[in-house]
Design a protein around this motif. Sequence first.
Motif, PDB file in Angstrom:
ATOM      1  N   VAL A   5      -2.432 -10.057  14.066  1.00  0.00           N
ATOM      2  CA  VAL A   5      -2.138  -8.649  14.323  1.00  0.00           C
ATOM      3  C   VAL A   5      -2.172  -7.889  13.003  1.00  0.00           C
ATOM      4  CG1 VAL A   5      -0.517  -7.024  15.326  1.00  0.00           C
ATOM      5  CG2 VAL A   5      -0.686  -9.346  16.276  1.00  0.00           C
ATOM      6  N   GLU A   6      -3.189  -7.047  12.848  1.00  0.00           N
ATOM      7  CA  GLU A   6      -3.369  -6.270  11.624  1.00  0.00           C
ATOM      8  C   GLU A   6      -2.908  -4.831  11.838  1.00  0.00           C
ATOM      9  OE1 GLU A   6      -6.896  -9.176  12.129  1.00  0.00           O
ATOM     10  OE2 GLU A   6      -5.970  -7.597  13.349  1.00  0.00           O
ATOM     11  N   SER A   7      -2.399  -4.231  10.780  1.00  0.00           N
ATOM     12  CA  SER A   7      -1.989  -2.821  10.830  1.00  0.00           C
ATOM     13  C   SER A   7      -1.997  -2.240   9.432  1.00  0.00           C
ATOM     14  CB  SER A   7      -0.594  -2.694  11.454  1.00  0.00           C
ATOM     15  OG  SER A   7       0.371  -3.340  10.648  1.00  0.00           O
ATOM     16  N   GLY A   8      -1.870  -0.918   9.373  1.00  0.00           N
ATOM     17  CA  GLY A   8      -1.721  -0.254   8.089  1.00  0.00           C
ATOM     18  C   GLY A   8      -2.932   0.505   7.602  1.00  0.00           C
ATOM     19  N   GLY A   9      -4.033   0.433   8.331  1.00  0.00           N
ATOM     20  CA  GLY A   9      -5.217   1.146   7.905  1.00  0.00           C
ATOM     21  C   GLY A   9      -5.083   2.651   8.074  1.00  0.00           C
ATOM     22  N   GLY A  10      -6.119   3.360   7.640  1.00  0.00           N
ATOM     23  CA  GLY A  10      -6.107   4.801   7.770  1.00  0.00           C
ATOM     24  C   GLY A  10      -7.208   5.439   6.966  1.00  0.00           C
ATOM     25  N   LEU A  11      -7.140   6.765   6.907  1.00  0.00           N
ATOM     26  CA  LEU A  11      -8.091   7.555   6.131  1.00  0.00           C
ATOM     27  C   LEU A  11      -7.458   7.867   4.785  1.00  0.00           C
ATOM     28  CD1 LEU A  11     -10.664   9.304   5.812  1.00  0.00           C
ATOM     29  CD2 LEU A  11      -9.394  11.146   6.954  1.00  0.00           C
ATOM     30  N   VAL A  12      -8.165   7.574   3.726  1.00  0.00           N
ATOM     31  CA  VAL A  12      -7.632   7.801   2.387  1.00  0.00           C
ATOM     32  C   VAL A  12      -8.740   8.341   1.489  1.00  0.00           C
ATOM     33  CG1 VAL A  12      -8.069   5.411   1.686  1.00  0.00           C
ATOM     34  CG2 VAL A  12      -6.288   6.734   0.527  1.00  0.00           C
ATOM     35  N   GLN A  13      -8.366   9.152   0.539  1.00  0.00           N
ATOM     36  CA  GLN A  13      -9.345   9.699  -0.394  1.00  0.00           C
ATOM     37  C   GLN A  13      -9.723   8.663  -1.444  1.00  0.00           C
ATOM     38  OE1 GLN A  13      -7.682  13.292  -2.020  1.00  0.00           O
ATOM     39  NE2 GLN A  13      -8.347  14.509  -0.268  1.00  0.00           N
ATOM     40  N   PRO A  14     -10.903   8.781  -2.009  1.00  0.00           N
ATOM     41  CA  PRO A  14     -11.273   7.878  -3.103  1.00  0.00           C
ATOM     42  C   PRO A  14     -10.215   7.890  -4.197  1.00  0.00           C
ATOM     43  CG  PRO A  14     -13.175   9.134  -2.390  1.00  0.00           C
ATOM     44  CD  PRO A  14     -11.998   9.700  -1.651  1.00  0.00           C
ATOM     45  N   GLY A  15      -9.911   6.702  -4.695  1.00  0.00           N
ATOM     46  CA  GLY A  15      -8.861   6.568  -5.692  1.00  0.00           C
ATOM     47  C   GLY A  15      -7.490   6.334  -5.117  1.00  0.00           C
ATOM     48  N   GLY A  16      -7.356   6.464  -3.800  1.00  0.00           N
ATOM     49  CA  GLY A  16      -6.069   6.304  -3.147  1.00  0.00           C
ATOM     50  C   GLY A  16      -5.701   4.853  -2.903  1.00  0.00           C
ATOM     51  N   SER A  17      -4.556   4.680  -2.221  1.00  0.00           N
ATOM     52  CA  SER A  17      -4.021   3.335  -1.975  1.00  0.00           C
ATOM     53  C   SER A  17      -3.569   3.184  -0.532  1.00  0.00           C
ATOM     54  CB  SER A  17      -2.821   3.082  -2.895  1.00  0.00           C
ATOM     55  OG  SER A  17      -3.169   3.170  -4.251  1.00  0.00           O
ATOM     56  N   LEU A  18      -3.570   1.947  -0.073  1.00  0.00           N
ATOM     57  CA  LEU A  18      -3.060   1.578   1.247  1.00  0.00           C
ATOM     58  C   LEU A  18      -2.499   0.174   1.161  1.00  0.00           C
ATOM     59  CD1 LEU A  18      -5.856   2.581   3.819  1.00  0.00           C
ATOM     60  CD2 LEU A  18      -3.562   3.569   3.689  1.00  0.00           C
ATOM     61  N   THR A  19      -1.573  -0.145   2.044  1.00  0.00           N
ATOM     62  CA  THR A  19      -1.115  -1.519   2.179  1.00  0.00           C
ATOM     63  C   THR A  19      -1.320  -1.963   3.623  1.00  0.00           C
ATOM     64  OG1 THR A  19       0.532  -1.316   0.418  1.00  0.00           O
ATOM     65  CG2 THR A  19       0.808  -3.126   1.972  1.00  0.00           C
ATOM     66  N   LEU A  20      -2.101  -3.008   3.785  1.00  0.00           N
ATOM     67  CA  LEU A  20      -2.360  -3.578   5.101  1.00  0.00           C
ATOM     68  C   LEU A  20      -1.407  -4.733   5.364  1.00  0.00           C
ATOM     69  CD1 LEU A  20      -6.270  -3.720   5.028  1.00  0.00           C
ATOM     70  CD2 LEU A  20      -4.751  -1.793   5.556  1.00  0.00           C
ATOM     71  N   SER A  21      -1.037  -4.877   6.623  1.00  0.00           N
ATOM     72  CA  SER A  21      -0.121  -5.938   7.020  1.00  0.00           C
ATOM     73  C   SER A  21      -0.768  -6.814   8.087  1.00  0.00           C
ATOM     74  CB  SER A  21       1.172  -5.336   7.560  1.00  0.00           C
ATOM     75  OG  SER A  21       2.043  -6.345   8.024  1.00  0.00           O
ATOM     76  N   CYS A  22      -0.486  -8.091   8.011  1.00  0.00           N
ATOM     77  CA  CYS A  22      -0.964  -9.058   8.999  1.00  0.00           C
ATOM     78  C   CYS A  22       0.230  -9.886   9.448  1.00  0.00           C
ATOM     79  CB  CYS A  22      -2.025  -9.957   8.380  1.00  0.00           C
ATOM     80  SG  CYS A  22      -2.422 -11.442   9.336  1.00  0.00           S
ATOM     81  N   VAL A  23       0.434  -9.927  10.744  1.00  0.00           N
ATOM     82  CA  VAL A  23       1.497 -10.756  11.309  1.00  0.00           C
ATOM     83  C   VAL A  23       0.861 -11.797  12.230  1.00  0.00           C
ATOM     84  CG1 VAL A  23       3.562 -10.813  12.748  1.00  0.00           C
ATOM     85  CG2 VAL A  23       3.190  -8.902  11.184  1.00  0.00           C
ATOM     86  N   VAL A  24       1.306 -13.023  12.091  1.00  0.00           N
ATOM     87  CA  VAL A  24       0.835 -14.107  12.956  1.00  0.00           C
ATOM     88  C   VAL A  24       2.059 -14.701  13.641  1.00  0.00           C
ATOM     89  CG1 VAL A  24      -0.502 -16.249  13.107  1.00  0.00           C
ATOM     90  CG2 VAL A  24      -0.991 -14.587  11.292  1.00  0.00           C
ATOM     91  N   PRO A  25       2.381 -14.227  14.833  1.00  0.00           N
ATOM     92  CA  PRO A  25       3.577 -14.704  15.528  1.00  0.00           C
ATOM     93  C   PRO A  25       3.510 -16.200  15.825  1.00  0.00           C
ATOM     94  CG  PRO A  25       2.736 -12.706  16.546  1.00  0.00           C
ATOM     95  CD  PRO A  25       1.695 -13.186  15.590  1.00  0.00           C
ATOM     96  N   GLY A  26       4.675 -16.827  15.861  1.00  0.00           N
ATOM     97  CA  GLY A  26       4.704 -18.230  16.259  1.00  0.00           C
ATOM     98  C   GLY A  26       4.797 -19.171  15.082  1.00  0.00           C
ATOM     99  N   LYS A  27       4.387 -20.398  15.311  1.00  0.00           N
ATOM    100  CA  LYS A  27       4.651 -21.500  14.390  1.00  0.00           C
ATOM    101  C   LYS A  27       3.560 -21.760  13.373  1.00  0.00           C
ATOM    102  CE  LYS A  27       2.661 -24.729  17.715  1.00  0.00           C
ATOM    103  NZ  LYS A  27       2.867 -25.916  18.552  1.00  0.00           N
ATOM    104  N   TYR A  28       2.464 -21.053  13.449  1.00  0.00           N
ATOM    105  CA  TYR A  28       1.280 -21.444  12.688  1.00  0.00           C
ATOM    106  C   TYR A  28       1.309 -20.994  11.225  1.00  0.00           C
ATOM    107  CZ  TYR A  28      -0.368 -21.900  17.478  1.00  0.00           C
ATOM    108  OH  TYR A  28      -0.481 -22.228  18.801  1.00  0.00           O
ATOM    109  N   PHE A  29       1.758 -19.778  10.979  1.00  0.00           N
ATOM    110  CA  PHE A  29       1.522 -19.101   9.704  1.00  0.00           C
ATOM    111  C   PHE A  29       1.919 -19.916   8.476  1.00  0.00           C
ATOM    112  CE2 PHE A  29       0.575 -15.275   7.351  1.00  0.00           C
ATOM    113  CZ  PHE A  29       1.430 -15.311   6.272  1.00  0.00           C
ATOM    114  N   PRO A  30       3.095 -20.518   8.431  1.00  0.00           N
ATOM    115  CA  PRO A  30       3.515 -21.195   7.194  1.00  0.00           C
ATOM    116  C   PRO A  30       2.690 -22.427   6.823  1.00  0.00           C
ATOM    117  CG  PRO A  30       5.397 -20.735   8.614  1.00  0.00           C
ATOM    118  CD  PRO A  30       4.160 -20.520   9.431  1.00  0.00           C
ATOM    119  N   PHE A  31       1.819 -22.852   7.692  1.00  0.00           N
ATOM    120  CA  PHE A  31       1.107 -24.108   7.471  1.00  0.00           C
ATOM    121  C   PHE A  31      -0.371 -23.942   7.140  1.00  0.00           C
ATOM    122  CE2 PHE A  31       4.780 -26.380   8.646  1.00  0.00           C
ATOM    123  CZ  PHE A  31       5.360 -25.723   9.722  1.00  0.00           C
ATOM    124  N   PHE A  32      -0.819 -22.703   7.054  1.00  0.00           N
ATOM    125  CA  PHE A  32      -2.243 -22.455   6.858  1.00  0.00           C
ATOM    126  C   PHE A  32      -2.498 -21.516   5.689  1.00  0.00           C
ATOM    127  CE2 PHE A  32      -4.300 -24.385  10.518  1.00  0.00           C
ATOM    128  CZ  PHE A  32      -3.243 -24.582  11.378  1.00  0.00           C
TER     129      PHE A  32
END
Length: 116
Positions: A5-32
């Motif tokens: 599950v990705e989020s955080g995108g958007g429209l930004v001007q050149p030179g700008g900044s964004l932070t994207l987030s990824c969530v992986v629910p459940g048991k998998y994430f810590p092992f990969f």
Amino acid sequence: QPQFVESGGGLVQPGGSLTLSCVVPGKYFPFFDMGWYRQAPGKQRDLVASISVTSSTINLVDSVKGRFTISRDNAKNTMLLHLSRLKPEDTAVYYCQFYPPSGDPWGQGTQVTVSS
């Protein structure tokens, strides 16, 4: 099977900044190892950055070195991609998945558009 599950995108001007987030629910994430990928219009999906389970190994493609930062929090099943000094050529849909990618379905991604 895992979900990405990705989020955080958007429209930004050149030179700008964004932070994207990824969530992986459940048991998998810590092992990969995890990766951020992006797909620009009319192009294939490519790796942008990867991070190992313990965050001890981080790789970024040359085009984003010095501008993007990848991090993860295994306790929260979350991975971040901080994008700075954005350029129009960074415009793409950004995805997260295991690294290397598994055969599991990709998420919907999050759109990043860099434009004035």
